[in-house]
Design a protein around this motif. Structure first.
Motif, PDB file in Angstrom:
ATOM      1  N   ALA A   1       0.840  -1.199   0.000  1.00 53.59           N
ATOM      2  CA  ALA A   1       0.000   0.000   0.000  1.00 53.59           C
ATOM      3  C   ALA A   1       0.878   1.254   0.000  1.00 53.59           C
ATOM      4  O   ALA A   1       1.886   1.317   0.696  1.00 53.59           O
ATOM      5  CB  ALA A   1      -0.904   0.009   1.229  1.00 53.59           C
ATOM      6  N   LYS A   2       0.484   2.236  -0.797  1.00 57.09           N
ATOM      7  CA  LYS A   2       1.137   3.551  -0.781  1.00 57.09           C
ATOM      8  C   LYS A   2       0.272   4.463   0.093  1.00 57.09           C
ATOM      9  O   LYS A   2      -0.618   5.145  -0.405  1.00 57.09           O
ATOM     10  CB  LYS A   2       1.286   4.087  -2.197  1.00 57.09           C
ATOM     11  CG  LYS A   2       2.200   3.223  -3.067  1.00 57.09           C
ATOM     12  CD  LYS A   2       2.287   3.737  -4.499  1.00 57.09           C
ATOM     13  CE  LYS A   2       3.174   2.827  -5.344  1.00 57.09           C
ATOM     14  NZ  LYS A   2       3.233   3.272  -6.752  1.00 57.09           N
ATOM     15  N   ASN A   3       0.542   4.428   1.361  1.00 57.13           N
ATOM     16  CA  ASN A   3      -0.292   5.149   2.335  1.00 57.13           C
ATOM     17  C   ASN A   3       0.405   6.361   2.928  1.00 57.13           C
ATOM     18  O   ASN A   3      -0.050   6.920   3.926  1.00 57.13           O
ATOM     19  CB  ASN A   3      -0.741   4.196   3.464  1.00 57.13           C
ATOM     20  CG  ASN A   3       0.432   3.596   4.219  1.00 57.13           C
ATOM     21  OD1 ASN A   3       1.480   3.321   3.646  1.00 57.13           O
ATOM     22  ND2 ASN A   3       0.260   3.389   5.513  1.00 57.13           N
ATOM     23  N   ASP A   4       1.510   6.789   2.293  1.00 59.92           N
ATOM     24  CA  ASP A   4       2.228   7.987   2.718  1.00 59.92           C
ATOM     25  C   ASP A   4       2.782   8.653   1.456  1.00 59.92           C
ATOM     26  O   ASP A   4       3.961   8.487   1.127  1.00 59.92           O
ATOM     27  CB  ASP A   4       3.347   7.621   3.696  1.00 59.92           C
ATOM     28  CG  ASP A   4       4.058   8.853   4.237  1.00 59.92           C
ATOM     29  OD1 ASP A   4       3.386   9.724   4.818  1.00 59.92           O
ATOM     30  OD2 ASP A   4       5.293   8.944   4.067  1.00 59.92           O
ATOM     31  N   GLY A   5       1.916   9.364   0.751  1.00 60.11           N
ATOM     32  CA  GLY A   5       2.317   9.896  -0.543  1.00 60.11           C
ATOM     33  C   GLY A   5       2.640   8.748  -1.479  1.00 60.11           C
ATOM     34  O   GLY A   5       1.857   7.795  -1.597  1.00 60.11           O
ATOM     35  N   PRO A   6       3.828   8.766  -2.107  1.00 65.30           N
ATOM     36  CA  PRO A   6       4.196   7.674  -3.027  1.00 65.30           C
ATOM     37  C   PRO A   6       4.763   6.450  -2.327  1.00 65.30           C
ATOM     38  O   PRO A   6       5.117   5.468  -2.976  1.00 65.30           O
ATOM     39  CB  PRO A   6       5.255   8.322  -3.917  1.00 65.30           C
ATOM     40  CG  PRO A   6       5.929   9.311  -3.014  1.00 65.30           C
ATOM     41  CD  PRO A   6       4.847   9.841  -2.104  1.00 65.30           C
ATOM     42  N   ASN A   7       4.843   6.504  -0.988  1.00 66.98           N
ATOM     43  CA  ASN A   7       5.564   5.468  -0.240  1.00 66.98           C
ATOM     44  C   ASN A   7       4.655   4.660   0.686  1.00 66.98           C
ATOM     45  O   ASN A   7       3.527   5.031   0.969  1.00 66.98           O
ATOM     46  CB  ASN A   7       6.687   6.114   0.578  1.00 66.98           C
ATOM     47  CG  ASN A   7       7.626   6.928  -0.278  1.00 66.98           C
ATOM     48  OD1 ASN A   7       8.042   6.486  -1.345  1.00 66.98           O
ATOM     49  ND2 ASN A   7       7.962   8.136   0.158  1.00 66.98           N
ATOM     50  N   HIS A   8       5.209   3.561   1.158  1.00 64.19           N
ATOM     51  CA  HIS A   8       4.558   2.684   2.138  1.00 64.19           C
ATOM     52  C   HIS A   8       5.054   3.076   3.531  1.00 64.19           C
ATOM     53  O   HIS A   8       6.249   3.300   3.735  1.00 64.19           O
ATOM     54  CB  HIS A   8       4.959   1.236   1.819  1.00 64.19           C
ATOM     55  CG  HIS A   8       4.415   0.210   2.764  1.00 64.19           C
ATOM     56  ND1 HIS A   8       3.133  -0.259   2.704  1.00 64.19           N
ATOM     57  CD2 HIS A   8       5.015  -0.473   3.782  1.00 64.19           C
ATOM     58  CE1 HIS A   8       2.947  -1.180   3.637  1.00 64.19           C
ATOM     59  NE2 HIS A   8       4.077  -1.327   4.306  1.00 64.19           N
ATOM     60  N   LEU A   9       4.131   3.170   4.501  1.00 66.47           N
ATOM     61  CA  LEU A   9       4.504   3.595   5.851  1.00 66.47           C
ATOM     62  C   LEU A   9       3.904   2.687   6.914  1.00 66.47           C
ATOM     63  O   LEU A   9       2.702   2.383   6.882  1.00 66.47           O
ATOM     64  CB  LEU A   9       4.026   5.043   6.088  1.00 66.47           C
ATOM     65  CG  LEU A   9       4.251   5.627   7.490  1.00 66.47           C
ATOM     66  CD1 LEU A   9       5.742   5.783   7.784  1.00 66.47           C
ATOM     67  CD2 LEU A   9       3.540   6.980   7.626  1.00 66.47           C
ATOM     68  N   HIS A  10       4.742   2.245   7.841  1.00 64.02           N
ATOM     69  CA  HIS A  10       4.304   1.574   9.071  1.00 64.02           C
ATOM     70  C   HIS A  10       3.365   0.387   8.835  1.00 64.02           C
ATOM     71  O   HIS A  10       2.400   0.192   9.567  1.00 64.02           O
ATOM     72  CB  HIS A  10       3.636   2.578  10.004  1.00 64.02           C
ATOM     73  CG  HIS A  10       4.570   3.580  10.615  1.00 64.02           C
ATOM     74  ND1 HIS A  10       5.919   3.355  10.775  1.00 64.02           N
ATOM     75  CD2 HIS A  10       4.341   4.840  11.110  1.00 64.02           C
ATOM     76  CE1 HIS A  10       6.485   4.415  11.342  1.00 64.02           C
ATOM     77  NE2 HIS A  10       5.550   5.330  11.550  1.00 64.02           N
ATOM     78  N   GLY A  11       3.652  -0.396   7.798  1.00 65.65           N
ATOM     79  CA  GLY A  11       2.916  -1.648   7.607  1.00 65.65           C
ATOM     80  C   GLY A  11       1.698  -1.569   6.713  1.00 65.65           C
ATOM     81  O   GLY A  11       1.069  -2.581   6.444  1.00 65.65           O
ATOM     82  N   GLY A  12       1.316  -0.358   6.271  1.00 62.29           N
ATOM     83  CA  GLY A  12       0.241  -0.267   5.280  1.00 62.29           C
ATOM     84  C   GLY A  12      -1.084   0.227   5.810  1.00 62.29           C
ATOM     85  O   GLY A  12      -1.181   0.826   6.888  1.00 62.29           O
ATOM     86  N   ASP A  13      -2.133  -0.032   5.036  1.00 67.43           N
ATOM     87  CA  ASP A  13      -3.477   0.468   5.370  1.00 67.43           C
ATOM     88  C   ASP A  13      -3.992  -0.129   6.673  1.00 67.43           C
ATOM     89  O   ASP A  13      -4.692   0.525   7.435  1.00 67.43           O
ATOM     90  CB  ASP A  13      -4.459   0.151   4.235  1.00 67.43           C
ATOM     91  CG  ASP A  13      -4.171   0.964   2.991  1.00 67.43           C
ATOM     92  OD1 ASP A  13      -3.657   2.102   3.127  1.00 67.43           O
ATOM     93  OD2 ASP A  13      -4.441   0.479   1.874  1.00 67.43           O
ATOM     94  N   LYS A  14      -3.668  -1.397   6.914  1.00 69.22           N
ATOM     95  CA  LYS A  14      -4.052  -2.039   8.171  1.00 69.22           C
ATOM     96  C   LYS A  14      -2.826  -2.744   8.744  1.00 69.22           C
ATOM     97  O   LYS A  14      -2.685  -3.959   8.673  1.00 69.22           O
ATOM     98  CB  LYS A  14      -5.205  -3.028   7.971  1.00 69.22           C
ATOM     99  CG  LYS A  14      -5.781  -3.529   9.295  1.00 69.22           C
ATOM    100  CD  LYS A  14      -6.919  -4.520   9.089  1.00 69.22           C
ATOM    101  CE  LYS A  14      -7.447  -5.018  10.430  1.00 69.22           C
ATOM    102  NZ  LYS A  14      -8.493  -6.049  10.268  1.00 69.22           N
ATOM    103  N   GLY A  15      -1.949  -1.914   9.286  1.00 68.98           N
ATOM    104  CA  GLY A  15      -0.755  -2.447   9.919  1.00 68.98           C
ATOM    105  C   GLY A  15      -1.078  -3.021  11.282  1.00 68.98           C
ATOM    106  O   GLY A  15      -2.242  -3.096  11.698  1.00 68.98           O
ATOM    107  N   PHE A  16      -0.056  -3.400  12.014  1.00 65.55           N
ATOM    108  CA  PHE A  16      -0.257  -4.017  13.336  1.00 65.55           C
ATOM    109  C   PHE A  16      -0.897  -3.056  14.335  1.00 65.55           C
ATOM    110  O   PHE A  16      -1.415  -3.480  15.364  1.00 65.55           O
ATOM    111  CB  PHE A  16       1.079  -4.515  13.878  1.00 65.55           C
ATOM    112  CG  PHE A  16       1.657  -5.693  13.123  1.00 65.55           C
ATOM    113  CD1 PHE A  16       0.941  -6.315  12.098  1.00 65.55           C
ATOM    114  CD2 PHE A  16       2.916  -6.178  13.436  1.00 65.55           C
ATOM    115  CE1 PHE A  16       1.469  -7.401  11.405  1.00 65.55           C
ATOM    116  CE2 PHE A  16       3.453  -7.266  12.752  1.00 65.55           C
ATOM    117  CZ  PHE A  16       2.730  -7.869  11.733  1.00 65.55           C
ATOM    118  N   ASN A  17      -0.860  -1.763  14.023  1.00 67.05           N
ATOM    119  CA  ASN A  17      -1.497  -0.755  14.880  1.00 67.05           C
ATOM    120  C   ASN A  17      -3.017  -0.804  14.814  1.00 67.05           C
ATOM    121  O   ASN A  17      -3.691  -0.174  15.631  1.00 67.05           O
ATOM    122  CB  ASN A  17      -1.045   0.646  14.465  1.00 67.05           C
ATOM    123  CG  ASN A  17      -1.391   0.976  13.021  1.00 67.05           C
ATOM    124  OD1 ASN A  17      -0.935   0.292  12.108  1.00 67.05           O
ATOM    125  ND2 ASN A  17      -2.187   2.015  12.788  1.00 67.05           N
TER     126      ASN A  17
END
Length: 364
Positions: A106-122
């Motif tokens: 998932a690109k969930n931070d502009g063009p990049n992937h952040l902290h595990g995606g749309d449904k990360g461990f958080n």
């Protein structure tokens, strides 16, 4: 479930699918108190004494599950207090190549992937087991991430243990195994304000980071691949320095991140991979509180709360304004799956991912 006397379990809310979410209150022998929910492994509260012995809550967060599920929170998504995975920090372009295959995330931070995606461990519900042992009291959290979840290969079994000791330490132990080679970079994303949450900004906090080098970033906050000396730059925290002293300097790196949001290369010298090394020390002159961070990880992300803008109101009824909390996320470097010269984050079948970080609280 047999809950030890030092841990109290209560209802925290209900997820949209009807599953109950719990809150665990853990108290040590000195009255230091932590609250953790099994939703996202979130530390919702952490109360420590100031120099006069007064307890204040020093982490940002909400008093109910609704705060973490609200549209306003999800739109800004600051990851208050959450466990982060499979991959903490950013992966460039939301893609990486492993064993000849390209994986799209998932690109969930502009063009990049952040902290595990749309449904990360958080944002998952962990299984929680309270415990009490010779080290202290705490909570063991387990979660199985399915093969292909958020685009990552391999079924990943994860275990994270929070232990609150009578030495006023919060020890976090991470463990994971996989069925296929996969990137793993677990961390914890609490925002600290040693003056107490909602008490204002953290610009007067004094920070020491045990790092002679950091990893500069490009325009989208991805490491360029360079390992740069902090000497002569606003990133030199080898001696305790107020966060606000240089945060507004005319420096390209600070401008790109709107402040500090960078990975520092911890000086591990001759330390082995499983040895705890002091990574950072934070003190608040007003309250006298001190927090030390020791870790087995090679890096630490210092984030100065640049994107907090007052739209979220915390558990104390105070809006969380610009730079009202700081995060110190122990980690492997951002974008390591795409950076061959960075320490590897690839976990292989048969191997065990293990990491430890200890936050120690005191006063001066």
């Amino acid at each position: 479930m047999n809950t030890p006397d030092s841990v109290e379990r209560s209802a925290f809310g209900t997820l949209p699918d009807g599953r109950r979410v719990d809150l665990y209150r853990i108290v040590n022998g000195n009255g230091v108190e932590m609250e953790v929910t099994n939703y996202g492994g979130i530390i919702t509260s952490l109360k420590t004494p100031d120099a006069q012995g007064r307890l204040d809550d020093i982490v940002l967060g909400f008093g109910s599950l609704d705060g973490y599920l609200s549209d306003a929170y999800r739109q800004s998504n600051p990851y208050f207090g959450a466990l982060i995975g499979r991959y903490g920090n950013r992966i460039a372009g939301g893609t990486f190549e492993l064993n000849g295959k390209t994986y799209d995330l998932a690109k969930n931070d502009g063009p990049n992937h952040l902290h595990g995606g749309d449904k990360g461990f958080n944002r998952v519900l962990w299984n929680a087991t309270p415990f009490e042992n010779d080290s202290g009291s705490g909570l063991m959290l387990t979660y199985t991430s399915a093969d292909g979840e958020e685009g990552y290969p391999g079924k990943l079994d994860v275990e994270v243990t929070y232990t609150l000791t009578d030495n006023n330490e919060l020890a976090i132990d991470y463990k994971a195994t996989t069925t296929r080679a996969t990137p793993v970079n677990l961390t914890q994303h609490s925002y600290f304000n040693l003056g107490g949450e909602g008490s204002g900004d953290i610009l007067d906090h004094q920070v020491m980071i045990n790092a002679d080098e950091f990893t500069p970033i490009n325009e989208t906050l991805i490491p360029t691949g360079e390992i740069k000396s902090v000497k002569g730059t606003p990133f030199d925290f080898t001696k305790a320095t107020a966060i606000g002293e240089r945060i507004n300097d005319d420096n390209q790196q600070l401008v790109r991140a709107r402040g500090y949001d960078h990975n520092f290369v911890i000086d591990r010298a001759s330390a082995t991979d499983d040895t705890l090394v002091l990574a950072a020390r934070v003190s608040d002159p007003e309250s006298g509180r001190v927090m030390e961070v020791a870790t087995t990880e090679p890096g630490i992300q210092f984030y100065s709360g640049n994107f907090l803008d007052g739209t979220l109101t915390g558990k104390g009824g105070n809006a969380y304004g610009h730079r009202s909390g700081l995060a110190l996320e122990t980690q492997h470097y951002p974008d390591s799956p795409n950076q061959a010269d960075f320490p590897s984050t690839i976990l292989k079948p048969g191997d065990t991912y293990q990491s430890r970080t200890v936050y120690t609280f005191s006063t001066e």
